[in-house]
Design a protein around this motif. Structure first.
Motif, PDB file in Angstrom:
ATOM      1  N   VAL A  88       0.762  -1.212   0.080  1.00 44.97           N
ATOM      2  CA  VAL A  88       0.022   0.216   0.072  1.00 44.97           C
ATOM      3  C   VAL A  88       0.996   1.488  -0.088  1.00 44.97           C
ATOM      4  N   ALA A  89       1.832   1.089   0.732  1.00 42.96           N
ATOM      5  CA  ALA A  89       2.663   2.278   1.001  1.00 42.96           C
ATOM      6  C   ALA A  89       3.470   2.708  -0.519  1.00 42.96           C
ATOM      7  N   LYS A  90       3.823   1.529  -1.200  1.00 47.57           N
ATOM      8  CA  LYS A  90       4.741   1.567  -2.425  1.00 47.57           C
ATOM      9  C   LYS A  90       3.582   2.233  -3.331  1.00 47.57           C
ATOM     10  N   LEU A  91       2.407   1.916  -3.510  1.00 50.43           N
ATOM     11  CA  LEU A  91       1.288   2.757  -4.245  1.00 50.43           C
ATOM     12  C   LEU A  91       1.433   4.189  -4.201  1.00 50.43           C
ATOM     13  N   MET A  92       1.108   4.554  -2.696  1.00 55.95           N
ATOM     14  CA  MET A  92       1.038   5.705  -2.157  1.00 55.95           C
ATOM     15  C   MET A  92       2.285   6.618  -2.717  1.00 55.95           C
ATOM     16  N   VAL A  93       3.461   6.110  -2.445  1.00 58.12           N
ATOM     17  CA  VAL A  93       4.668   6.707  -2.970  1.00 58.12           C
ATOM     18  C   VAL A  93       4.730   6.909  -4.222  1.00 58.12           C
ATOM     19  N   ASP A  94       4.372   5.993  -5.054  1.00 50.28           N
ATOM     20  CA  ASP A  94       4.159   5.927  -6.424  1.00 50.28           C
ATOM     21  C   ASP A  94       3.335   7.254  -6.855  1.00 50.28           C
ATOM     22  N   ALA A  95       1.976   7.450  -6.027  1.00 52.03           N
ATOM     23  CA  ALA A  95       1.202   8.451  -6.065  1.00 52.03           C
ATOM     24  C   ALA A  95       1.902   9.797  -6.062  1.00 52.03           C
ATOM     25  N   GLY A  96       3.148   9.841  -5.378  1.00 51.33           N
ATOM     26  CA  GLY A  96       3.787  11.168  -5.213  1.00 51.33           C
ATOM     27  C   GLY A  96       3.858  11.310  -3.547  1.00 51.33           C
ATOM     28  N   LEU A  97       3.225  10.780  -2.842  1.00 48.74           N
ATOM     29  CA  LEU A  97       3.015  11.335  -1.447  1.00 48.74           C
ATOM     30  C   LEU A  97       4.279  10.928  -0.631  1.00 48.74           C
ATOM     31  N   VAL A  98       4.447  11.882   0.560  1.00 46.65           N
ATOM     32  CA  VAL A  98       5.216  11.513   1.670  1.00 46.65           C
ATOM     33  C   VAL A  98       4.344  10.408   2.613  1.00 46.65           C
ATOM     34  N   VAL A  99       4.735   9.367   2.671  1.00 46.51           N
ATOM     35  CA  VAL A  99       4.079   8.303   3.660  1.00 46.51           C
ATOM     36  C   VAL A  99       4.663   8.343   4.775  1.00 46.51           C
ATOM     37  N   LEU A 100       3.757   8.226   5.982  1.00 45.57           N
ATOM     38  CA  LEU A 100       4.583   7.798   7.279  1.00 45.57           C
ATOM     39  C   LEU A 100       3.834   6.589   7.696  1.00 45.57           C
ATOM     40  N   ALA A 101       4.438   5.742   8.010  1.00 37.60           N
ATOM     41  CA  ALA A 101       3.984   4.223   8.435  1.00 37.60           C
ATOM     42  C   ALA A 101       4.750   4.003   9.874  1.00 37.60           C
ATOM     43  N   ALA A 102       3.369   3.768  10.886  1.00 38.79           N
ATOM     44  CA  ALA A 102       4.040   3.533  12.275  1.00 38.79           C
ATOM     45  C   ALA A 102       3.219   2.168  12.700  1.00 38.79           C
ATOM     46  N   PHE A 103       4.346   1.241  12.579  1.00 34.88           N
ATOM     47  CA  PHE A 103       4.055  -0.131  12.794  1.00 34.88           C
ATOM     48  C   PHE A 103       5.283  -0.602  13.833  1.00 34.88           C
ATOM     49  N   VAL A 104       4.841  -1.575  14.774  1.00 29.40           N
ATOM     50  CA  VAL A 104       5.859  -2.240  15.587  1.00 29.40           C
ATOM     51  C   VAL A 104       6.891  -2.913  14.657  1.00 29.40           C
ATOM     52  N   SER A 105       6.442  -3.604  13.678  1.00 30.27           N
ATOM     53  CA  SER A 105       7.412  -4.102  12.693  1.00 30.27           C
ATOM     54  C   SER A 105       8.657  -4.700  13.339  1.00 30.27           C
ATOM     55  N   PRO A 106       8.418  -5.740  14.038  1.00 30.05           N
ATOM     56  CA  PRO A 106       9.408  -6.168  15.095  1.00 30.05           C
ATOM     57  C   PRO A 106      10.609  -6.999  14.594  1.00 30.05           C
ATOM     58  N   TYR A 107      10.289  -7.609  13.403  1.00 33.99           N
ATOM     59  CA  TYR A 107      11.400  -8.338  12.824  1.00 33.99           C
ATOM     60  C   TYR A 107      12.125  -7.551  11.755  1.00 33.99           C
ATOM     61  N   ARG A 108      13.518  -7.879  11.557  1.00 36.59           N
ATOM     62  CA  ARG A 108      14.555  -7.277  10.681  1.00 36.59           C
ATOM     63  C   ARG A 108      14.050  -7.476   9.299  1.00 36.59           C
ATOM     64  N   ALA A 109      13.801  -8.893   9.098  1.00 35.19           N
ATOM     65  CA  ALA A 109      13.933  -9.499   7.716  1.00 35.19           C
ATOM     66  C   ALA A 109      12.647  -8.704   6.957  1.00 35.19           C
ATOM     67  N   GLU A 110      11.406  -8.658   7.790  1.00 32.88           N
ATOM     68  CA  GLU A 110      10.060  -7.913   7.252  1.00 32.88           C
ATOM     69  C   GLU A 110      10.557  -6.323   6.704  1.00 32.88           C
ATOM     70  N   ARG A 111      11.093  -5.649   7.710  1.00 28.51           N
ATOM     71  CA  ARG A 111      11.653  -4.266   7.369  1.00 28.51           C
ATOM     72  C   ARG A 111      12.316  -4.214   6.154  1.00 28.51           C
ATOM     73  N   GLN A 112      13.355  -5.216   5.977  1.00 24.96           N
ATOM     74  CA  GLN A 112      14.196  -5.041   4.650  1.00 24.96           C
ATOM     75  C   GLN A 112      13.728  -5.462   3.549  1.00 24.96           C
ATOM     76  N   ALA A 113      12.536  -6.324   3.744  1.00 25.53           N
ATOM     77  CA  ALA A 113      12.023  -6.727   2.446  1.00 25.53           C
ATOM     78  C   ALA A 113      11.122  -5.443   1.970  1.00 25.53           C
ATOM     79  N   ILE A 114      10.745  -4.826   2.820  1.00 27.71           N
ATOM     80  CA  ILE A 114       9.848  -3.512   2.447  1.00 27.71           C
ATOM     81  C   ILE A 114      10.907  -2.496   1.910  1.00 27.71           C
ATOM     82  N   ARG A 115      11.865  -2.203   2.602  1.00 27.84           N
ATOM     83  CA  ARG A 115      13.110  -1.349   2.125  1.00 27.84           C
ATOM     84  C   ARG A 115      13.528  -1.956   0.593  1.00 27.84           C
ATOM     85  N   GLU A 116      13.601  -2.945   0.327  1.00 27.95           N
ATOM     86  CA  GLU A 116      13.983  -3.581  -0.934  1.00 27.95           C
ATOM     87  C   GLU A 116      12.834  -3.178  -1.853  1.00 27.95           C
ATOM     88  N   ARG A 117      11.912  -2.704  -1.797  1.00 30.47           N
ATOM     89  CA  ARG A 117      10.730  -2.485  -2.809  1.00 30.47           C
ATOM     90  C   ARG A 117      10.812  -1.116  -3.182  1.00 30.47           C
TER      91      ARG A 117
END
Ligand SMILES: Nc1ncnc2c1ncn2[C@@H]1O[C@H](COP(=O)(O)OS(=O)(=O)O)[C@@H](OP(=O)(O)O)[C@H]1O
Ligand SMILES: Nc1ncnc2c1ncn2[C@@H]1O[C@H](COP(=O)(O)OP(=O)(O)O)[C@@H](O)[C@H]1O
Length: 198
Positions: A88-117
């Motif tokens: 969802v954030a990827k679509l919003m960034v594609d739309a030109g927005l500055v997206v703020l996402a606030a999630f516990v996101s406790p695992y490094r691997a998941e955060r890294q997977a999002i970074r790589e998108r």
């Protein structure tokens, strides 16, 4: 994926960003429950909007009422929760927005997977660093108390791990300081990476 071909449209991310007059980005707030992610992201969003930036705030509690209402807190549910939010954030960034996402996101691997998108420089990880004892003392929703009593399972910091970022773009110590201190630090970082005018 078979028989599905990406269609490139005439109006792209660069055109949308040019129309908005600023770069898009994803600011990813991660930290323990009660560390202040929502408060900081909300205060930063207000500061950005006041500067004419087009924003959207995705917040854990809110997303779990709709898009991710079918998910709980097992490792695989958290993984799916964060995968959806990343898309969802990827679509919003594609739309030109500055997206703020606030999630516990406790695992490094998941955060890294999002970074790589995201393209280089588009993903800005913000580690909201507050000791567990302080988060537990704040306990605004009474969840730590329930987790200690065994009424909530897989609670981050209690019986589920939090893997702190090793190299977040912004590392905020959000305890013993005013919320504005964090907002100023974030605005400075956004200036440094060219998202805001100097
Ligand atoms: N087991 C467990 N562990 C952690 N947090 C829990 C849990 N159960 C409910 N909550 C509440 O849900 C919010 C976290 O949701 P997230 O979507 O951010 O979590 S995750 O990123 O998928 O790990 C979190 O919100 P915040 O306090 O705003 O962080 C909690 O209020
Ligand atoms: N710098 C700070 N100092 C003290 N309390 C704070 C600070 N930042 C946030 N809080 C408080 O901590 C609690 C949790 O904040 P919240 O933004 O809901 O955290 P999260 O979204 O990480 O769960 C709230 O009661 C909030 O007012």
């Amino acid at each position: 994926m078979n028989n599905i071909v990406w269609h490139s449209h005439h109006i792209d991310q660069a055109a949308r960003a040019a129309q908005k007059g600023h770069k898009p980005a994803l600011l990813w707030f991660t930290g323990l429950s009660g560390s202040g992610k929502s408060t900081l992201a909300g205060a930063l969003e207000a500061a950005l909007v006041a500067r004419g930036i087009h924003t959207y705030l995705l917040d854990g509690d809110n997303v779990r009422h709709g898009l991710c209402s079918d998910l709980g807190f097992t490792p695989s549910d958290r993984q799916e929760n964060l995968r959806r939010i990343g898309e969802v954030a990827k679509l919003m960034v594609d739309a030109g927005l500055v997206v703020l996402a606030a999630f516990v996101s406790p695992y490094r691997a998941e955060r890294q997977a999002i970074r790589e998108r995201f393209a280089e420089g588009e993903f800005i990880e913000v580690f909201v660093d507050v000791p567990l004892a302080e988060c537990e003392a704040r306990d605004p929703k009474g969840l730590y108390q329930k987790a200690r009593a065994g009424e909530i399972k897989h609670f981050t910091g209690i019986d589920d791990p939090y893997e702190a970022p090793a190299a977040a773009e912004v590392h905020l110590q959000n305890h013993g300081v005013d919320i504005n201190t964090g907002v100023e630090q974030l605005l400075a970082q956004l200036q440094a990476c060219g998202l805001l005018p100097q």
